[in-house]
Scaffold this motif. Structure first.
Motif, PDB file in Angstrom:
ATOM      1  N   GLU A  44       0.831  -1.208   0.000  1.00  0.00           N
ATOM      2  CA  GLU A  44       0.000   0.000   0.000  1.00  0.00           C
ATOM      3  C   GLU A  44       0.864   1.255   0.000  1.00  0.00           C
ATOM      4  OE1 GLU A  44      -0.613  -2.599   2.016  1.00  0.00           O
ATOM      5  OE2 GLU A  44      -2.566  -3.282   1.280  1.00  0.00           O
ATOM      6  N   THR A  61      -7.272  -1.444  -5.739  1.00  0.00           N
ATOM      7  CA  THR A  61      -7.135  -2.066  -4.422  1.00  0.00           C
ATOM      8  C   THR A  61      -8.509  -2.387  -3.864  1.00  0.00           C
ATOM      9  OG1 THR A  61      -6.180  -1.858  -2.194  1.00  0.00           O
ATOM     10  CG2 THR A  61      -7.140   0.131  -3.160  1.00  0.00           C
ATOM     11  N   ASP A  63      -8.354  -3.152  -0.281  1.00  0.00           N
ATOM     12  CA  ASP A  63      -8.028  -3.092   1.136  1.00  0.00           C
ATOM     13  C   ASP A  63      -8.856  -1.984   1.784  1.00  0.00           C
ATOM     14  OD1 ASP A  63      -6.363  -1.713   3.388  1.00  0.00           O
ATOM     15  OD2 ASP A  63      -5.541  -3.750   3.236  1.00  0.00           O
TER      16      ASP A  63
END
Length: 123
Positions: A44, A61, A63
């Protein structure tokens, strides 16, 4: 590759084929401020540095904590399942590729996102 992760070998192959390029990240004060007092993984953090030091338009992403940071900082993103759906809608990938790509990431994405993507195929 040191930990024998399957994706590491695939990534290495794509690099050797010239389909992926490895770039060194550069320090960026804006990113340092965004990451202050946060605990994100190397992936990240390096993604955020690369995004701000290139002409990238979006981050891929899913996340949740990282998505919250991106939202808070008005950074465009797309989740992987939605990217696969969009590539199919644009006819960049075939129906078979759509199914194969989606199934390949099934264990890494939320069931809700996976199911939503599969429903797009049925529409």
């Amino acid at each position: 590759m040191e930990r024998a992760h399957d994706d590491a070998y695939k990534i290495d192959g794509l690099i050797k084929e010239g389909k992926l390029k490895v770039e060194n990240i550069k320090n960026n004060k804006l990113v340092e401020n965004m990451l202050e007092n946060r605990t994100f993984g190397v992936g990240e953090c390096s993604t955020l540095y690369l995004f701000h030091n290139s002409d990238a338009k979006v981050i891929v992403t899913d996340d949740r904590a990282f998505l919250n940071l991106l939202d808070k900082n008005n950074i465009s993103y797309i989740i992987p399942t939605d990217l696969i759906v969009r590539l199919y809608e644009l006819k960049v990938i075939t129906k078979d590729e759509f199914i194969n790509f989606l199934d390949a990431i099934k264990v890494y994405v939320s069931g809700q996102n996976y199911d939503a993507a599969r429903r797009n195929l049925e529409v």
